[in-house]
Design a protein around this motif. Structure first.
Motif, PDB file in Angstrom:
ATOM      1  N   ASP A 105       0.880  -1.165   0.000  1.00 13.68           N
ATOM      2  CA  ASP A 105       0.000   0.000   0.000  1.00 13.68           C
ATOM      3  C   ASP A 105       0.918   1.216   0.000  1.00 13.68           C
ATOM      4  N   ALA A 106       0.951   1.937  -1.131  1.00 14.41           N
ATOM      5  CA  ALA A 106       1.941   3.000  -1.292  1.00 14.41           C
ATOM      6  C   ALA A 106       1.832   4.066  -0.211  1.00 14.41           C
ATOM      7  N   LEU A 107       0.616   4.522   0.071  1.00 17.00           N
ATOM      8  CA  LEU A 107       0.456   5.578   1.069  1.00 17.00           C
ATOM      9  C   LEU A 107       0.825   5.094   2.469  1.00 17.00           C
ATOM     10  N   LYS A 108       0.469   3.861   2.778  1.00 16.77           N
ATOM     11  CA  LYS A 108       0.837   3.312   4.075  1.00 16.77           C
ATOM     12  C   LYS A 108       2.348   3.177   4.187  1.00 16.77           C
ATOM     13  N   ARG A 140       2.021  12.327  -0.950  1.00 12.82           N
ATOM     14  CA  ARG A 140       1.138  13.245  -0.243  1.00 12.82           C
ATOM     15  C   ARG A 140      -0.161  12.523   0.100  1.00 12.82           C
ATOM     16  N   ARG A 141      -0.665  12.811   1.295  1.00 14.87           N
ATOM     17  CA  ARG A 141      -1.922  12.208   1.717  1.00 14.87           C
ATOM     18  C   ARG A 141      -3.092  12.854   0.973  1.00 14.87           C
ATOM     19  N   ALA A 142      -4.271  12.277   1.122  1.00 16.52           N
ATOM     20  CA  ALA A 142      -5.457  12.757   0.405  1.00 16.52           C
ATOM     21  C   ALA A 142      -5.788  14.207   0.741  1.00 16.52           C
ATOM     22  N   ASP A 143      -5.426  14.653   1.945  1.00 15.33           N
ATOM     23  CA  ASP A 143      -5.712  16.036   2.330  1.00 15.33           C
ATOM     24  C   ASP A 143      -4.623  17.006   1.873  1.00 15.33           C
ATOM     25  N   SER A 145      -1.408  16.886   2.739  1.00 18.38           N
ATOM     26  CA  SER A 145      -0.282  16.991   3.661  1.00 18.38           C
ATOM     27  C   SER A 145       0.832  16.006   3.286  1.00 18.38           C
ATOM     28  N   ASN A 146       2.026  16.282   3.770  1.00 21.88           N
ATOM     29  CA  ASN A 146       3.182  15.444   3.473  1.00 21.88           C
ATOM     30  C   ASN A 146       3.136  14.127   4.237  1.00 21.88           C
ATOM     31  N   THR A 147       3.523  13.056   3.583  1.00 27.71           N
ATOM     32  CA  THR A 147       3.765  11.802   4.297  1.00 27.71           C
ATOM     33  C   THR A 147       5.100  11.890   5.023  1.00 27.71           C
ATOM     34  N   ALA A 148       5.368  10.917   5.871  1.00 28.85           N
ATOM     35  CA  ALA A 148       6.632  10.899   6.622  1.00 28.85           C
ATOM     36  C   ALA A 148       7.825  10.781   5.682  1.00 28.85           C
ATOM     37  N   VAL A 149       7.680  10.021   4.612  1.00 31.84           N
ATOM     38  CA  VAL A 149       8.792   9.850   3.672  1.00 31.84           C
ATOM     39  C   VAL A 149       9.075  11.140   2.913  1.00 31.84           C
ATOM     40  N   LEU A 150       8.034  11.882   2.554  1.00 32.55           N
ATOM     41  CA  LEU A 150       8.266  13.153   1.867  1.00 32.55           C
ATOM     42  C   LEU A 150       8.952  14.144   2.808  1.00 32.55           C
ATOM     43  N   ASP A 151       8.529  14.198   4.051  1.00 34.09           N
ATOM     44  CA  ASP A 151       9.234  15.048   5.012  1.00 34.09           C
ATOM     45  C   ASP A 151      10.690  14.619   5.159  1.00 34.09           C
ATOM     46  N   ALA A 152      10.933  13.308   5.116  1.00 31.95           N
ATOM     47  CA  ALA A 152      12.300  12.801   5.226  1.00 31.95           C
ATOM     48  C   ALA A 152      13.141  13.218   4.022  1.00 31.95           C
ATOM     49  N   LEU A 153      12.545  13.207   2.848  1.00 32.42           N
ATOM     50  CA  LEU A 153      13.248  13.665   1.643  1.00 32.42           C
ATOM     51  C   LEU A 153      13.655  15.133   1.774  1.00 32.42           C
ATOM     52  N   TRP A 154      12.720  15.956   2.236  1.00 31.43           N
ATOM     53  CA  TRP A 154      13.038  17.378   2.421  1.00 31.43           C
ATOM     54  C   TRP A 154      14.156  17.550   3.458  1.00 31.43           C
ATOM     55  N   ALA A 155      14.086  16.788   4.542  1.00 27.14           N
ATOM     56  CA  ALA A 155      15.115  16.902   5.580  1.00 27.14           C
ATOM     57  C   ALA A 155      16.486  16.508   5.036  1.00 27.14           C
ATOM     58  N   MET A 156      16.540  15.425   4.280  1.00 32.29           N
ATOM     59  CA  MET A 156      17.797  14.976   3.688  1.00 32.29           C
ATOM     60  C   MET A 156      18.345  16.013   2.702  1.00 32.29           C
ATOM     61  N   TYR A 157      17.472  16.591   1.881  1.00 27.64           N
ATOM     62  CA  TYR A 157      17.864  17.594   0.897  1.00 27.64           C
ATOM     63  C   TYR A 157      18.345  18.868   1.593  1.00 27.64           C
ATOM     64  N   ARG A 158      17.626  19.306   2.611  1.00 22.55           N
ATOM     65  CA  ARG A 158      18.034  20.514   3.326  1.00 22.55           C
ATOM     66  C   ARG A 158      19.382  20.327   4.034  1.00 22.55           C
ATOM     67  N   ARG A 159      19.611  19.119   4.488  1.00 21.98           N
ATOM     68  CA  ARG A 159      20.856  18.834   5.213  1.00 21.98           C
ATOM     69  C   ARG A 159      22.070  18.846   4.290  1.00 21.98           C
ATOM     70  N   GLY A 160      21.859  18.545   2.998  1.00 21.42           N
ATOM     71  CA  GLY A 160      22.985  18.528   2.063  1.00 21.42           C
ATOM     72  C   GLY A 160      22.983  17.349   1.121  1.00 21.42           C
ATOM     73  N   GLY A 161      21.938  16.529   1.144  1.00 22.15           N
ATOM     74  CA  GLY A 161      21.861  15.385   0.252  1.00 22.15           C
ATOM     75  C   GLY A 161      21.451  15.766  -1.153  1.00 22.15           C
ATOM     76  N   VAL A 162      21.427  14.790  -2.035  1.00 21.67           N
ATOM     77  CA  VAL A 162      21.061  15.018  -3.436  1.00 21.67           C
ATOM     78  C   VAL A 162      19.755  14.303  -3.743  1.00 21.67           C
ATOM     79  N   ILE A 163      18.905  14.962  -4.513  1.00 28.63           N
ATOM     80  CA  ILE A 163      17.697  14.338  -5.040  1.00 28.63           C
ATOM     81  C   ILE A 163      17.829  14.335  -6.554  1.00 28.63           C
ATOM     82  N   ALA A 164      17.815  13.145  -7.139  1.00 30.67           N
ATOM     83  CA  ALA A 164      17.919  12.976  -8.581  1.00 30.67           C
ATOM     84  C   ALA A 164      16.622  12.378  -9.106  1.00 30.67           C
TER      85      ALA A 164
END
Length: 408
Positions: A105-108, A140-143, A145-164
């Motif tokens: 279940d992708a959202l779960k 993103r959830r139906a409303d 809002s960000n899922t936990a994984v999307l927030d994690a992506l932003w945190a990793m990117y803000r810290r200095g990681g790469v998103i390709a």
């Protein structure tokens, strides 16, 4: 395909949700990480692009999260991508967030704390191609809002990681993305765009001020960006060709690497004749960035690759008028710009019409490309490669007299 109107509505609401989520984190506006935005068709032997992803993730041994979310066959795409990243020295792991992945279940999965922790602690992430609606609909959830994984992506990117991301993985990089547009470009120029159908909110990693498109030159897509940019208030758009990447650094510098290049559309000084009912734009700027060229998203300054030299008039060939009957054909616009650059002419013209099966085959558009005082042109003799900056572009509606030809 996940083109359901309920999902479309959720995506329309998502922009506000993403902004709110970013505000809640209290993180600085400018991430310390980088983006590698690939125009699709990335080959396993494109050493420059793959090595850049691994380098930006931390070098040999870097952990990179593979997101096969957009793929129609996610297990296969995940394996191929992970194997390629491992070949270039990364420790790749697959994130099981994909609507087409059997037994999940992708959202779960996108709210699983362990998965989010692994993504947050990684050095980078890679989004495969496919359908970009699957990415935004899964992260993103139906409303909205960000899922936990999307927030994690932003945190990793803000810290200095790469998103390709490649293809669909490139589309999500801007705050507005193509969602389910028509396969051809002309209908968008003729009829405009529809929110929730042609476009919807992306994930916005590149910021709110730049629109991104992919498969750009090989599929003749440069003009479909124009109505979106005008409708959504963008003055800057970047379209990246296949097997090519735009690397966006934390200082907003963009470097083009890989097989070919990218187009930049700048509408900062463009105007529209609102008295004209059909699509039109005047005084836009179009630039072609070759592999090795750089561009800054803030200053909008261009820098040619190290092997380029300014073209002088003595280097240019004399040509008759430069004209094409299919400006939206594969690579047509760059071919035309290169002919203009390598000539003593001041302008080139291309037209675009639909075939006889169209409801309005007589309606089309004329694209005029003109050298202006701030135009800059560079070339290298070794590979006959060009860098072409700030050519003026005007687009106006035109009519064709039918029938165009007869059998006699």
């Amino acid at each position: 395909m996940l083109k359901r109107w309920g999902l479309a509505l959720a995506l329309v609401l998502a922009g506000a949700g993403a902004s709110a989520a970013r505000a809640e984190t209290g993180a600085p506006d400018r991430p310390k990480g980088s983006l590698v935005i690939i125009g699709g068709g990335l080959r396993a032997n494109n050493v420059e692009v793959w090595q850049k992803i691994v380098e930006l993730a931390g070098g040999k041994g870097a952990r990179i999260a593979v997101f096969p979310t957009a793929a129609g066959t996610p297990a296969r795409e995940a394996q191929l991508t992970a194997d390629t990243l491992k070949r270039y020295g990364a420790q790749a792991f697959v994130v099981p967030v994909a609507p087409r992945l059997a037994g999940t279940d992708a959202l779960k999965a996108a709210d699983d704390p362990a998965t989010a922790k692994a993504v947050r602690e990684a050095g980078g992430a890679f989004f495969t191609g496919g359908d970009q609606a699957r990415i935004t609909g899964s992260l993103r959830r139906a409303d909205g809002s960000n899922t936990a994984v999307l927030d994690a992506l932003w945190a990793m990117y803000r810290r200095g990681g790469v998103i390709a991301g490649t293809s669909a993985g490139a589309a999500i990089m801007s705050s507005t993305m193509f969602y389910d547009p028509p396969p051809e470009v002309l209908p968008m120029l003729k009829h405009g765009i529809t929110d929730g159908k042609d476009v919807a909110p992306g994930l916005g990693f590149v910021g709110e001020d730049v629109f991104i498109d992919q498969h750009f030159l090989i599929r003749g897509r440069f003009a479909r960006m124009l109505p979106v940019m005008l409708a959504k208030g963008y003055t800057l758009g970047i379209g990246i060709d296949e097997n090519t990447a735009a690397v966006v650094g934390p200082t907003r510098d963009v470097t083009i690497i890989g097989y070919r290049g990218a187009l930049v559309l700048d509408l900062a000084g463009a105007t529209v004749d609102k008295a004209q009912p059909n699509f039109n734009v005047a005084n836009a700027r179009i630039s072609y960035l070759d592999s090795g060229d750089r561009f800054n998203l803030v200053s909008r300054a261009y820098s040619p690759g190290p092997d380029k030299e300014p073209l002088k008039n003595i280097d240019r060939e004399h040509r008759e008028s430069i004209f094409t009957t299919d400006i939206l054909g594969n690579t047509s616009v760059v071919n035309l710009l290169e002919k203009l650059t390598d000539s003593d002419q001041q302008r080139a013209v291309g037209i675009a019409f639909e075939g006889p099966g169209s409801k309005t085959p007589e309606r089309g558009f004329e694209f005029t490309f003109t050298r202006v005082p701030d135009t800059r042109e560079y070339a290298t003799n070794r590979e006959d490669a060009y860098s072409i900056y700030r050519i003026r572009m005007d687009v106006r509606p035109v009519k064709m007299h039918l029938p165009l030809y007869s059998a006699d």
